[in-house]
Design a protein around this motif. Structure first.
Motif, PDB file in Angstrom:
ATOM      1  N   CYS A  93       0.834  -1.140  -0.162  1.00 36.42           N
ATOM      2  CA  CYS A  93      -0.013  -0.119   0.075  1.00 36.42           C
ATOM      3  C   CYS A  93       1.117   1.179  -0.076  1.00 36.42           C
ATOM      4  CB  CYS A  93      -0.950   0.055   1.347  1.00 36.42           C
ATOM      5  SG  CYS A  93      -0.341   0.395   2.700  1.00 36.42           S
ATOM      6  N   THR A  94       0.455   2.437  -0.416  1.00 30.05           N
ATOM      7  CA  THR A  94       1.417   3.425  -0.436  1.00 30.05           C
ATOM      8  C   THR A  94       1.067   4.198   0.812  1.00 30.05           C
ATOM      9  OG1 THR A  94      -0.554   4.635  -1.378  1.00 30.05           O
ATOM     10  CG2 THR A  94       0.928   3.933  -3.021  1.00 30.05           C
ATOM     11  N   TYR A 100      -0.334   7.139  -3.893  1.00 31.43           N
ATOM     12  CA  TYR A 100      -0.777   6.425  -4.936  1.00 31.43           C
ATOM     13  C   TYR A 100      -0.900   7.375  -6.077  1.00 31.43           C
ATOM     14  CZ  TYR A 100      -3.402   2.852  -7.495  1.00 31.43           C
ATOM     15  OH  TYR A 100      -3.578   1.588  -8.525  1.00 31.43           O
ATOM     16  N   ALA A 119      -5.993   3.363  -3.051  1.00 32.66           N
ATOM     17  CA  ALA A 119      -5.831   4.228  -2.276  1.00 32.66           C
ATOM     18  C   ALA A 119      -7.356   4.912  -2.228  1.00 32.66           C
ATOM     19  CB  ALA A 119      -4.847   4.953  -2.630  1.00 32.66           C
ATOM     20  N   ARG A 140      -5.667  -0.143   2.626  1.00 26.28           N
ATOM     21  CA  ARG A 140      -5.971   0.968   1.919  1.00 26.28           C
ATOM     22  C   ARG A 140      -4.780   1.843   2.058  1.00 26.28           C
ATOM     23  NH1 ARG A 140     -10.842   5.570   2.256  1.00 26.28           N
ATOM     24  NH2 ARG A 140     -10.499   6.990   0.491  1.00 26.28           N
ATOM     25  N   GLY A 141      -4.310   2.627   0.870  1.00 27.88           N
ATOM     26  CA  GLY A 141      -3.121   3.336   0.929  1.00 27.88           C
ATOM     27  C   GLY A 141      -3.405   4.741   0.769  1.00 27.88           C
ATOM     28  N   TYR A 142      -2.449   5.623   0.832  1.00 24.38           N
ATOM     29  CA  TYR A 142      -2.725   6.993   0.828  1.00 24.38           C
ATOM     30  C   TYR A 142      -2.979   7.563  -0.793  1.00 24.38           C
ATOM     31  CZ  TYR A 142      -1.313   9.325   5.009  1.00 24.38           C
ATOM     32  OH  TYR A 142      -1.455   9.907   6.433  1.00 24.38           O
TER      33      TYR A 142
END
Length: 423
Positions: A93-94, A100, A119, A140-142
């Protein structure tokens, strides 16, 4: 076969991060540090292959900047390809450093068994072993560098939501792992979320990133874990750095084993100089202390910031121009795998306080007044605040939290000035 699961939890790789401030002191060590983070990522991959894990999770901040170079991407993707060749999946994930929206996805395509969690919404994946569901991965990413204050990054990331999104086969998976880059409740600025909500989301383990030190919510059965960064970048990130080897087993507590990955550790070391009669003796003691600290670091190379303490006859000598730097040079010349970036003198002159008090002269009056003020921390803080206000400036928060240390240093400085004629 599906009753246990083993994986590597990594985070905060910060590939491409600069090391500031050392080049002027030592170009060789500055160059060495530039290689340290890529080497640490190589060690993460080595650990995954060596331990034959099911997969690797990377919980954000893979790169240090939103515009990472082609070279940095190349090194990272080569690691993913090595995992792919070993039959090891990866889930990413970011984070806020590499959101992202700025990923250079035109540089490379992710390997077939590497999954980037979305994200813009909760994201789910199903990991299988030998064609059978083994683990639900959720996270979930940024999407951008800054997370919205009115949105919970963990909202909608539950086992129930994952099963609804992935279909009936997800219900057969015996394990569930959540992945987030979050400040949890330790950093209220960076996508905070409730640890209680995470524990109630239905997952066996949460692989978290952002906090650069290793942290577990419950050492007896860790479910919320920050693996920490894989390589310390400055003197604020001291000690061992690495990843977590996680074992989940039905009916047993989670097991988390620390695996060191840093090729260089940073340490802050205090050395009592009170029993060192000469500068060569002091250098020898410093080296003994450095080897003792290094023995607990799981790493051969070390950058240190050394503070000399204690009452010593060398206090006056160390205060002469150039002497402290000469001592630092001698320390750095003693062993090539250690480097001292700063040597700080906090020694004091040996003095008989009882004798000073018995004399009844001005030093005695000063000592009694200083000790009276230090005995009442509220009065001491109020006095300091008033002195700052008289000059039209606010009292900084950092000094106000270090009053004892600052007062002791000030007291020693005044006593040095009062008694220097005697010497």
């Amino acid at each position: 076969m599906g009753d246990s699961l083993r994986f590597i939890h990594a985070a905060d790789l910060h590939i491409g991060a600069p090391f500031r401030g050392l080049r002027a002191l030592s170009p060789r060590w500055a160059d060495r540090l530039m290689d340290a983070i890529p080497q640490a990522w190589d060690r993460v991959v080595d650990a995954a292959v060596r331990n034959d894990v099911d997969f690797v999770v990377i919980a954000g901040d893979i790169f240090d900047t939103a515009r990472a170079s082609y070279r940095d991407y190349l090194h990272f993707f080569r690691g993913l390809e090595r995992l792919e060749e070993a039959g090891i999946a990866s889930y990413l994930c970011t984070g806020n450093h590499d959101p992202y929206a700025t990923w250079q996805q035109d540089f490379f395509s992710l390997p077939a068994h590497a999954v980037m969690l979305a994200a813009d919404r909760p994201s789910f994946a199903l990991h299988e072993r030998d064609g059978r569901p083994l683990c639900v991965i959720a996270g979930r990413g940024y999407p951008n560098k800054v997370w919205a204050d009115d949105e919970d990054i963990a909202a909608g990331i539950t086992r129930t939501a994952a099963e609804q999104a992935l279909g009936p086969r997800a219900t057969e998976a015996p394990f569930g792992v959540g992945v987030l880059h979050t400040g949890l409740d330790l950093d209220p600025v960076k996508a905070p979320t409730s640890p209680y909500a995470l524990r109630a989301a239905g997952f066996d383990y949460w692989a978290l990133g952002h906090i650069h030190r290793h942290w577990e919510d419950d050492p007896a059965n860790p479910r919320l874990v920050f693996s920490g960064c894989i390589q310390g970048r400055d003197i604020r990130e001291t000690g061992r750095r690495g990843v977590s080897l996680v074992t989940l087993e039905k009916g047993a507590p989670n097991r988390v084993e620390f695996i060191p990955t840093a090729s260089i550790v940073w340490q802050q070391v205090a050395v009592d100089a009170s029993d060192s009669p000469t500068l060569p003796a002091l250098v020898e003691k410093v080296m003994r202390e450095l080897f003792a600290v290094n023995g607990r670091s799981s790493c051969e190379e070390m950058v240190t910031r050394i503070t000399l303490t204690g009452a010593t006859d060398l206090h006056e000598v160390l205060g002469r121009p150039g002497v402290l730097e000469d001592v630092r040079t001698s320390v750095n010349d003693s062993y090539p795998e250690f480097f001292c970036d700063a040597l700080i003198d906090e020694t004091t002159r040996p003095r008989d306080r009882e004798a000073l008090l018995a004399e009844g002269l001005f030093p005695a009056v000063f000592l009694r007044a200083a000790e009276t003020l230090r005995a009442d921390s509220d009065e001491e803080r109020a006095y300091l605040q008033e002195e700052f206000l008289r000059r039209g400036i606010a009292l900084p928060s950092a000094p106000s939290g270090q009053l004892d240390k600052l007062a002791a240093e000030a007291q020693e400085l005044v006593l040095d000035l009062l008694t220097q004629e005697e010497k």
